[in-house]
Design a protein around this motif. Sequence first.
Motif, PDB file in Angstrom:
ATOM      1  N   VAL A 192       0.836  -1.196   0.000  1.00 39.04           N
ATOM      2  CA  VAL A 192       0.000   0.000   0.000  1.00 39.04           C
ATOM      3  C   VAL A 192       0.872   1.247   0.000  1.00 39.04           C
ATOM      4  O   VAL A 192       1.882   1.321   0.705  1.00 39.04           O
ATOM      5  CB  VAL A 192      -0.967   0.011   1.208  1.00 39.04           C
ATOM      6  N   LEU A 193       0.498   2.219  -0.813  1.00 39.70           N
ATOM      7  CA  LEU A 193       1.172   3.509  -0.882  1.00 39.70           C
ATOM      8  C   LEU A 193       0.469   4.483   0.065  1.00 39.70           C
ATOM      9  O   LEU A 193      -0.763   4.596   0.057  1.00 39.70           O
ATOM     10  CB  LEU A 193       1.109   4.046  -2.317  1.00 39.70           C
ATOM     11  N   ILE A 194       1.253   5.178   0.880  1.00 34.56           N
ATOM     12  CA  ILE A 194       0.731   6.250   1.741  1.00 34.56           C
ATOM     13  C   ILE A 194       1.374   7.557   1.292  1.00 34.56           C
ATOM     14  O   ILE A 194       2.597   7.712   1.395  1.00 34.56           O
ATOM     15  CB  ILE A 194       1.045   6.016   3.230  1.00 34.56           C
ATOM     16  N   GLU A 195       0.592   8.495   0.814  1.00 36.49           N
ATOM     17  CA  GLU A 195       1.106   9.818   0.471  1.00 36.49           C
ATOM     18  C   GLU A 195       0.598  10.796   1.531  1.00 36.49           C
ATOM     19  O   GLU A 195      -0.603  11.028   1.666  1.00 36.49           O
ATOM     20  CB  GLU A 195       0.671  10.228  -0.934  1.00 36.49           C
ATOM     21  N   ASP A 196       1.543  11.328   2.290  1.00 35.67           N
ATOM     22  CA  ASP A 196       1.260  12.187   3.444  1.00 35.67           C
ATOM     23  C   ASP A 196       1.571  13.632   3.076  1.00 35.67           C
ATOM     24  O   ASP A 196       2.729  14.006   2.903  1.00 35.67           O
ATOM     25  CB  ASP A 196       2.116  11.718   4.622  1.00 35.67           C
ATOM     26  N   PRO A 224       5.450   4.642   2.702  1.00 29.86           N
ATOM     27  CA  PRO A 224       5.061   6.040   2.919  1.00 29.86           C
ATOM     28  C   PRO A 224       5.902   7.014   2.099  1.00 29.86           C
ATOM     29  O   PRO A 224       7.074   6.773   1.820  1.00 29.86           O
ATOM     30  CB  PRO A 224       5.306   6.232   4.414  1.00 29.86           C
ATOM     31  N   VAL A 225       5.257   8.121   1.737  1.00 31.23           N
ATOM     32  CA  VAL A 225       5.926   9.235   1.067  1.00 31.23           C
ATOM     33  C   VAL A 225       5.444  10.513   1.745  1.00 31.23           C
ATOM     34  O   VAL A 225       4.233  10.769   1.804  1.00 31.23           O
ATOM     35  CB  VAL A 225       5.592   9.290  -0.436  1.00 31.23           C
ATOM     36  N   ALA A 226       6.370  11.326   2.267  1.00 36.86           N
ATOM     37  CA  ALA A 226       6.018  12.585   2.922  1.00 36.86           C
ATOM     38  C   ALA A 226       6.179  13.721   1.922  1.00 36.86           C
ATOM     39  O   ALA A 226       7.293  14.015   1.472  1.00 36.86           O
ATOM     40  CB  ALA A 226       6.899  12.813   4.148  1.00 36.86           C
ATOM     41  N   ILE A 227       5.056  14.340   1.565  1.00 30.75           N
ATOM     42  CA  ILE A 227       5.058  15.419   0.587  1.00 30.75           C
ATOM     43  C   ILE A 227       4.932  16.740   1.346  1.00 30.75           C
ATOM     44  O   ILE A 227       3.840  17.117   1.782  1.00 30.75           O
ATOM     45  CB  ILE A 227       3.911  15.256  -0.422  1.00 30.75           C
ATOM     46  N   HIS A 228       6.053  17.415   1.542  1.00 29.74           N
ATOM     47  CA  HIS A 228       6.063  18.660   2.314  1.00 29.74           C
ATOM     48  C   HIS A 228       5.625  19.825   1.431  1.00 29.74           C
ATOM     49  O   HIS A 228       6.007  19.918   0.263  1.00 29.74           O
ATOM     50  CB  HIS A 228       7.462  18.924   2.875  1.00 29.74           C
ATOM     51  N   ARG A 229       4.847  20.736   2.049  1.00 30.91           N
ATOM     52  CA  ARG A 229       4.309  21.870   1.306  1.00 30.91           C
ATOM     53  C   ARG A 229       4.417  23.149   2.132  1.00 30.91           C
ATOM     54  O   ARG A 229       4.617  23.107   3.344  1.00 30.91           O
ATOM     55  CB  ARG A 229       2.847  21.610   0.938  1.00 30.91           C
ATOM     56  N   ASP A 253      -3.163  15.798   5.253  1.00 35.34           N
ATOM     57  CA  ASP A 253      -4.058  14.992   4.440  1.00 35.34           C
ATOM     58  C   ASP A 253      -3.266  13.770   4.008  1.00 35.34           C
ATOM     59  O   ASP A 253      -2.218  13.904   3.382  1.00 35.34           O
ATOM     60  CB  ASP A 253      -4.540  15.779   3.225  1.00 35.34           C
ATOM     61  N   ALA A 254      -3.747  12.600   4.353  1.00 40.35           N
ATOM     62  CA  ALA A 254      -3.045  11.365   4.000  1.00 40.35           C
ATOM     63  C   ALA A 254      -3.924  10.526   3.088  1.00 40.35           C
ATOM     64  O   ALA A 254      -5.112  10.314   3.378  1.00 40.35           O
ATOM     65  CB  ALA A 254      -2.676  10.577   5.256  1.00 40.35           C
ATOM     66  N   ARG A 255      -3.345  10.034   1.999  1.00 41.01           N
ATOM     67  CA  ARG A 255      -4.078   9.251   1.009  1.00 41.01           C
ATOM     68  C   ARG A 255      -3.447   7.876   0.826  1.00 41.01           C
ATOM     69  O   ARG A 255      -2.221   7.732   0.792  1.00 41.01           O
ATOM     70  CB  ARG A 255      -4.113   9.979  -0.331  1.00 41.01           C
ATOM     71  N   LEU A 256      -4.315   6.895   0.697  1.00 42.69           N
ATOM     72  CA  LEU A 256      -3.883   5.515   0.472  1.00 42.69           C
ATOM     73  C   LEU A 256      -4.072   5.178  -0.997  1.00 42.69           C
ATOM     74  O   LEU A 256      -5.142   5.432  -1.565  1.00 42.69           O
ATOM     75  CB  LEU A 256      -4.694   4.558   1.350  1.00 42.69           C
ATOM     76  N   ASN A 257      -3.010   4.610  -1.574  1.00 43.73           N
ATOM     77  CA  ASN A 257      -3.023   4.277  -3.002  1.00 43.73           C
ATOM     78  C   ASN A 257      -3.480   5.468  -3.839  1.00 43.73           C
ATOM     79  O   ASN A 257      -4.246   5.336  -4.779  1.00 43.73           O
ATOM     80  CB  ASN A 257      -3.865   3.036  -3.278  1.00 43.73           C
ATOM     81  N   ARG A 258      -3.048   6.632  -3.397  1.00 40.12           N
ATOM     82  CA  ARG A 258      -3.171   7.923  -4.074  1.00 40.12           C
ATOM     83  C   ARG A 258      -4.509   8.623  -3.855  1.00 40.12           C
ATOM     84  O   ARG A 258      -4.535   9.832  -3.661  1.00 40.12           O
ATOM     85  CB  ARG A 258      -2.884   7.779  -5.568  1.00 40.12           C
ATOM     86  N   LEU A 259      -5.649   7.930  -3.870  1.00 35.99           N
ATOM     87  CA  LEU A 259      -6.921   8.637  -3.856  1.00 35.99           C
ATOM     88  C   LEU A 259      -7.773   8.442  -2.610  1.00 35.99           C
ATOM     89  O   LEU A 259      -8.631   9.276  -2.308  1.00 35.99           O
ATOM     90  CB  LEU A 259      -7.755   8.227  -5.082  1.00 35.99           C
ATOM     91  N   PHE A 343      13.133  17.064  15.357  1.00 37.23           N
ATOM     92  CA  PHE A 343      12.283  15.975  14.858  1.00 37.23           C
ATOM     93  C   PHE A 343      12.913  15.351  13.614  1.00 37.23           C
ATOM     94  O   PHE A 343      13.453  16.062  12.751  1.00 37.23           O
ATOM     95  CB  PHE A 343      10.891  16.511  14.524  1.00 37.23           C
ATOM     96  N   THR A 344      12.831  14.011  13.516  1.00 31.60           N
ATOM     97  CA  THR A 344      13.393  13.308  12.362  1.00 31.60           C
ATOM     98  C   THR A 344      12.318  13.133  11.299  1.00 31.60           C
ATOM     99  O   THR A 344      11.307  12.461  11.519  1.00 31.60           O
ATOM    100  CB  THR A 344      13.946  11.924  12.759  1.00 31.60           C
ATOM    101  N   HIS A 345      12.535  13.730  10.141  1.00 31.12           N
ATOM    102  CA  HIS A 345      11.603  13.639   9.020  1.00 31.12           C
ATOM    103  C   HIS A 345      12.109  12.565   8.048  1.00 31.12           C
ATOM    104  O   HIS A 345      13.212  12.675   7.509  1.00 31.12           O
ATOM    105  CB  HIS A 345      11.490  14.989   8.301  1.00 31.12           C
ATOM    106  N   ASN A 346      11.286  11.548   7.836  1.00 25.98           N
ATOM    107  CA  ASN A 346      11.652  10.455   6.941  1.00 25.98           C
ATOM    108  C   ASN A 346      10.746  10.422   5.711  1.00 25.98           C
ATOM    109  O   ASN A 346       9.667  11.019   5.690  1.00 25.98           O
ATOM    110  CB  ASN A 346      11.558   9.113   7.666  1.00 25.98           C
ATOM    111  N   HIS A 347      11.234   9.719   4.691  1.00 33.00           N
ATOM    112  CA  HIS A 347      10.466   9.471   3.459  1.00 33.00           C
ATOM    113  C   HIS A 347      10.072  10.784   2.781  1.00 33.00           C
ATOM    114  O   HIS A 347       8.994  10.893   2.189  1.00 33.00           O
ATOM    115  CB  HIS A 347       9.221   8.640   3.741  1.00 33.00           C
ATOM    116  N   VAL A 348      10.936  11.779   2.830  1.00 31.59           N
ATOM    117  CA  VAL A 348      10.622  13.112   2.299  1.00 31.59           C
ATOM    118  C   VAL A 348      10.838  13.121   0.778  1.00 31.59           C
ATOM    119  O   VAL A 348      11.928  12.792   0.292  1.00 31.59           O
ATOM    120  CB  VAL A 348      11.497  14.184   2.976  1.00 31.59           C
ATOM    121  N   LEU A 349       9.808  13.494   0.050  1.00 30.84           N
ATOM    122  CA  LEU A 349       9.889  13.539  -1.407  1.00 30.84           C
ATOM    123  C   LEU A 349      10.840  14.639  -1.850  1.00 30.84           C
ATOM    124  O   LEU A 349      10.658  15.805  -1.494  1.00 30.84           O
ATOM    125  CB  LEU A 349       8.492  13.771  -2.002  1.00 30.84           C
TER     126      LEU A 349
END
Length: 421
Positions: A192-196, A224-229, A253-259, A343-349
């Motif tokens: 499963v893909l998690i886009e955070d 997981p993928v952390a999308i910082h904005r 906002d967190a999405r599973l399998n993109r949508l 804080f440790t930020h992981n999986h940062v795009l």
Amino acid sequence: MRIFKFLFLSVLFVGLYSCSSSDDNGSAGSASISITPSTSTQIIGEPITFTVKTDADEDVTATSNITSGSTILQNATLNSYTVGNFVVKATYGGKSASVTVTFTDAPPTSIILLANSTNLSQGDKTTFTVKTNTGINITQSAVIKVDGNPITGGEFTSNVPGSFNAIATFENFTSETVTIVYNPAINFRKRVLIEDYTGTWCGYCPRVAQGIDLVMAQTEYAVPVAIHRGQDPYNFAGASVLESLIGLQGYPDARLNRLTAWAYPEPSNVSQVISYTEGTAPKLGLAMTANVSGGNVSLTVKTKFGKTMTGVKLVVYALENGLIYNQTNYTSYYGGGSTIVGFTHNHVLKATYTNILGDEIPSSESVYDNTYTKTYSFPVPTNVSNSANMEFVAFVVGADKKAINVRKAVSGDDQSFEIIE
């Protein structure tokens, strides 16, 4: 004499309309009508005539409205000087029926049955086309049988493996047999893909980070993928198109399998994420070979298809782990406090090697048992602090824009496909 004629017509008019409703031209009780051509194929310049009957076999051609497109046919006759298929529609008594006829520049001497594919996996759809040897598409008029059984709409699907023989007939012509082979579907490990969608400035974002920590403690099949904005040292500007795709209203906002939205509060709904790693296995798998060396990235992504797919796209991300930066916090997670220091930020795009919505995989490649391979070679992104902490994520989205399956890799990985027997 004129008076007699007027009275006769008046009686006839009243008689006709006294036994029919406003949507019935005189055939009370008929449930349907049919329209039949004198021939379903004709040479251009020669006419085709049509007969319209009720279900009681009453010929109502003369009182029916018969059209081809926007043209009203006179005397129930169609003539064309153009090669092609024509849909003719009859309307009578509020009922309608249609038939397709073909005009050709020469009489056919044979017909040909074609299939979109003859090598598929169980559950795939075969679409048949029937043409004359002169190139006219007569699929709608032909009869197609698979193992002796007629099919509708020119489509056939088998949920069991095996070989199936298809044949088409049209008037006095019969096609050659086309054999369709359905293979057992290939199943792959489900991830499963998690886009955070997050930010170091976002006080409620530690809630999703905590949820991800809980997920990762329970399964190795979440990516997981952390999308910082926003005003953030890790802001990924290219994510705006994704935010439009999901209709993002705020952070986190967190999405599973993109949508699919991960239900609030995320730490209390870990089971929702875990459920996406269970159930029916995907018919698509990924494997990566990754190497980061000398300031360069070499990445090969392989996608194997366990069934034929259409409209699929590949997305490839480059991420970085172990980034230390203070995190604003309005939650009780991570010890509470308004700021989580260090804080440790992981999986940062950090970069995408494809369009963020995906690069199309050619339909010629997304077929059963085929492996589609893409190799990427780029310098380490300038926004990466430590190339040793890079990881790569590849996933494939379907025509519905949902992720079908996903995989992650780090430098030194040489992965094989995770096929489930």
